[in-house]
Scaffold this active site. Structure first.
Site, PDB file in Angstrom:
ATOM      1  N   ILE A 186      25.055  64.669  77.028  1.00  0.00           N
ATOM      2  CA  ILE A 186      24.165  65.760  76.626  1.00  0.00           C
ATOM      3  C   ILE A 186      23.449  65.560  75.289  1.00  0.00           C
ATOM      4  CG2 ILE A 186      25.581  67.423  77.906  1.00  0.00           C
ATOM      5  CD1 ILE A 186      26.591  68.396  75.121  1.00  0.00           C
ATOM      6  N   HIS A 187      23.708  64.471  74.563  1.00  0.00           N
ATOM      7  CA  HIS A 187      23.152  64.319  73.218  1.00  0.00           C
ATOM      8  C   HIS A 187      23.442  65.569  72.372  1.00  0.00           C
ATOM      9  CE1 HIS A 187      19.895  61.088  74.307  1.00  0.00           C
ATOM     10  NE2 HIS A 187      21.124  60.597  74.273  1.00  0.00           N
ATOM     11  N   ALA A 241      19.210  69.486  74.434  1.00  0.00           N
ATOM     12  CA  ALA A 241      17.954  69.524  75.184  1.00  0.00           C
ATOM     13  C   ALA A 241      17.827  68.311  76.098  1.00  0.00           C
ATOM     14  CB  ALA A 241      16.769  69.584  74.220  1.00  0.00           C
ATOM     15  N   HIS A 242      18.835  67.440  76.078  1.00  0.00           N
ATOM     16  CA  HIS A 242      18.831  66.227  76.914  1.00  0.00           C
ATOM     17  C   HIS A 242      20.126  66.177  77.701  1.00  0.00           C
ATOM     18  CE1 HIS A 242      16.584  64.499  73.166  1.00  0.00           C
ATOM     19  NE2 HIS A 242      15.782  65.287  73.895  1.00  0.00           N
ATOM     20  N   GLN A 243      20.021  66.125  79.010  1.00  0.00           N
ATOM     21  CA  GLN A 243      21.205  66.023  79.857  1.00  0.00           C
ATOM     22  C   GLN A 243      21.034  64.809  80.765  1.00  0.00           C
ATOM     23  OE1 GLN A 243      19.298  69.226  80.328  1.00  0.00           O
ATOM     24  NE2 GLN A 243      20.083  69.787  78.321  1.00  0.00           N
TER      25      GLN A 243
END
EC number: 1.1.3.20
Length: 796
Positions: free
Chosen positions: A550-551, A726-728
């Protein structure tokens, strides 16, 4: 099953009706439907009167009416301090969201807590002795407790050793504050905005919409609406010709599909059909069906259609054209983000942002367009034996997608947050780079997280999906949720192969089922939604939904007042304006080593999300913090995570942060605090729940250094500090072994032939930087494999 052939539909009278309908449709248009988001309170509450009483008391505890005793306050600021959340109608709006929109496995606990707090015994159980009265009957329900004691109770929840109480505090804080600061009235205004220095939607956009109203009137009155294609595109966006809204009379829908070359047949309903998939409203035949229109699905769809294959795109979200955006935080989060922007893990320890609209994440992301880092290519090609990433094809893909998006690194005018990050790094000697963007050098817009108002940000709805429509071989069906990938066995000896997709949609308020029959199926729903569709489709691979990266992001903030004699950044600069991401530091990224570190970047924070993340220690203190909103810079540390999570159908997400990831974020936060101070911040702090801050101008270096080390070493787990993503990635990862992966090296699932995955879910590991370019490059390569499959099928 029998089908009624409708290919002959289209008598002269029907065509005339369709022309009238299409004229109306272009004016109302799917692109114009976002205007519905401007309704004050579009959802109705099903909470009981007792639950609403508790919710009102809680809202007024987090945001009470307080005395504006600072004499320098103007009228708008005084009004902000004197207005409580319930006076602004927040409980009603939140009640509607809780009833109709929010989906979370712990949602029942929130409703239960509201009921408990509506009783005296329940209040005592949740609140303890602070809820007791000094007079008979001594025990009282939460709404009867004095405001001062209610505030003490809520604050005690945030620090409780009982995790469910901390969870309750966090959930209420996020929901109440986000709703209050993003809600609007009939004039599309919020009573707090002037006080906190927020202008609402982009002023340029407001002026633009006035001109568009005139253009609409001209377009409606034009005798020949085809005479001005440029005006039509400006009015409705570049995809307006290819958007097919299924909430229309079926004969018009069918003719639009048929005119585009798709075979359509209405289905006869079988009374004794055992499955709803055996009684769809209609069937559409095509070469390829693509589920999702973002950076993965959009690329594949554009390439296939341009190569001559009939391609249909199913998108769960709606189409929001440039000029019909609202650029309002509340309605955009509700309409263009997955889970209405309230998506979180089961423990509420990570908040997710993911696009859910035509264009997917590329429509609402922050423009960062970074190529796959060399150390990641090396790891994926060597450690994971995926030769694709070290191939000429992948290099070609990176070049092709960057060229398509117009990726460049020039900036004419840098925004507030990025100016702070760049200056702080330069003062400290930290490396700082300019981030390539899929936008022009003069694109100075802080509202791109709500859609791009002028098309200068080149997401898929401005690039690949335009190719899809211009080819004459593709259409997009918005507001269609794929519910099952259809597949069957070729024969007893061979495995199963994909034959299409079943989807649901609304027609005149009634839910119906549609079927797309296709030669190949591409699923690109994103890492949070693709696993659910595969599981519902009967796939059994145990890796589906696992290995979710997920960052994780944690932020620090710095306040730069504009009241000093020579303010910097300049007094007219606001934290929410300008390019969202233009600067990045790799000071703790470890790109030359393991590649597992943290990059330092800046976010887009408008009032709702800003308020949801900032610490809350009292109602008065929070309003003081919000009054600094427009001059408060945020900078974050983003880790390339080794930790991972899991998606459990239907809507549960768990995530376990690895210890090394936490340490990398902490190292990043230490650098961030020093960057903010070196850039000239007067006051700095983190988002840790205790809400400590320090006035950099009034303390010694020893005190400053101690503060930085203490705040950056605080725990990031168990709701101590809000973590965002915001990144998955990686939830259906590709690999060379079906025992540890879901898709093979060309993106095809191990279980079902002809079923391809083309989104960030196929990443073997976390990427470590913004993933848009990498997603598009992988999708570009997957599209080549799909083309090869279609050519073979065509040759048979």
């Amino acid at each position: 099953m029998e089908h009624d052939n409708i290919t002959g539909i289209g008598t002269k009278g029907l065509r005339e009706k369709q022309e009238d309908f299409m004229a109306t449709e272009f004016v109302e248009m799917e692109a114009g439907r976002p205007l519905m988001g401007r309704v004050k309170n579009p959802y109705s509450s099903s909470l009981s009167s007792r639950q609403m009483e508790s919710l009102k008391a809680l809202c007024d505890t987090y945001l009470p009416s307080t005395d504006g005793f600072h004499t320098k306050h103007d009228e708008s600021t005084a009004r902000f301090y004197q207005t409580s959340a319930s006076m602004a109608g927040t409980p009603q709006r939140l009640g509607g969201l809780l009833s109709e929109r929010l989906q979370h496995p712990k949602l029942f606990m929130a409703r239960l807590a509201l009921w408990f707090l509506s009783t005296s015994i329940g209040t005592f159980v949740l609140c303890g002795i602070a809820s007791l009265s000094g007079s008979f009957p001594y025990v009282q329900k939460f709404s009867q407790v004095s405001p001062e004691k209610r505030e003490q109770i809520v604050l005690s929840w945030s620090r409780s050793i009982i995790f469910p109480l901390r969870l309750l505090f966090t959930a209420l804080k996020v929901l109440i504050l986000l709703v209050f600061f993003s809600q609007v009235d009939d004039k599309e205004e919020n009573l707090s905005w002037k006080a906190i220095g927020y202008c609402g939607p982009d002023p340029d956009f407001k002026r633009q919409t006035q001109r568009i109203k005139t253009l609409k009137q001209m377009f409606e009155s034009a005798e020949d609406q085809k005479q001005d294609e440029a005006s039509a595109e400006e009015l409705f966006g570049p995809l307006y010709k290819g958007i097919v809204n299924l909430d229309r009379p079926k004969q018009f829908v069918f003719e639009r599909l048929q005119n585009a070359g798709f075979a359509v047949s209405a289905s006869s309903h079988l009374k004794n059909a055992k499955s709803k998939y055996n009684r769809p409203s209609f069937r559409i035949k095509c070469d390829a069906v693509v589920v999702g229109s973002g950076s993965g699905g959009g690329v594949v769809a554009g390439i296939l259609a341009k190569a001559g294959y009939k391609t249909l795109v199913l998108e769960k979200g709606n189409y929001f054209a440039r000029t019909n955006l609202s650029l309002l935080e509340g309605s955009t989060m509700d309409q263009m983000y997955l889970g209405s922007g309230f998506l979180a893990t089961e423990r509420m320890d990570v908040i997710f942002l993911a696009g859910s609209t035509v264009g997917g994440g590329s429509a609402v992301n922050w423009s960062s367009s970074i190529r796959t880092p060399p150390h990641v290519i090396k790891e994926w090609s060597e450690s994971y034996e995926l030769e694709l990433f070290d191939s000429k094809l992948y290099e070609e893909a990176l070049d092709a997608v960057c060229q398509k998006m117009g990726v460049q690194s020039e900036i004419e005018n840098e925004g507030f947050n990025n100016m702070v990050l760049r200056k702080g790094c330069e003062e400290l000697g930290y490396p700082v780079n300019t981030i390539p963007r899929n936008a022009t050098a003069d694109h100075y817009c802080g509202w791109c997280c709500f859609g791009c108002k002028d098309g200068r940000k080149k997401g898929t709805l401005e690039t690949w999906l335009v190719d899809l429509l211009n080819s004459g071989n593709g259409l997009i069906l918005p507001e269609c949720k794929a519910i099952r990938v259809l597949h069957k066995r070729k024969n007893k000896k061979k495995g199963r192969h994909a034959v299409g997709v079943a989807f649901k949609f609304q027609n005149q308020g009634v839910e119906e089922i549609g079927i797309v029959e296709s030669k190949v199926t591409i699923v690109a729903c994103g890492a949070l939604s693709t696993p659910e569709l595969l599981i519902k489709s009967g796939l059994k691979n145990p890796n589906i939904g696992k290995h979710l990266h997920i960052h994780p992001v944690a932020m620090a903030w710095g306040y730069f007042p504009d009241t000093t004699p020579d303010p910097w950044p300049e007094a007219e600069k606001k934290s929410y304006e300008g390019g969202i991401m233009t600067a990045m530091s790799t000071v703790v990224a470890n790109f030359e080593g393991s590649g597992y570190g943290a990059v330092i970047q800046t976010p887009a924070l408008h009032p709702g999300m800003f308020s949801a993340l900032m610490p809350w220690t009292s109602g008065r203190d929070f309003k003081d913090r919000m009054c600094k909103f427009s001059r408060t810079a945020h900078v974050f540390a983003l880790a390339r995570d080794k930790g991972s999570g899991k998606l459990v159908y239907p809507n549960s997400i768990t995530y376990n942060m690895d210890k090394i990831d936490e340490e990398n974020i902490k190292r990043g936060l230490e650098k961030v605090l020093r960057i903010l101070a070196s850039a000239g911040a007067e006051e700095i702090g983190t988002q840790h729940f205790k809400g400590r801050s320090i006035n950099v101008k009034k303390v010694s270096y020893t005190e400053f250094d101690k503060f930085v080390k203490e705040e950056s070493s605080r725990s990031l787990k168990d709701l101590a500090t809000p973590i965002c993503s915001a990144h998955q990635m990686g939830s259906c990862r590709m690999g060379v072994d079906p025992k540890i992966s879901v898709a093979n090296p060309i993106g095809e699932t191990w279980e079902i032939e002809g079923l391809y995955l083309a989104d960030s879910s196929v990443f073997p590991t976390a990427l470590g930087v913004n993933p848009m370019v990498t997603v598009q490059a992988i999708a570009y390569c997957t599209a080549q494999s799909v083309l090869e499959s279609l050519r073979r099928k065509r040759g048979k």
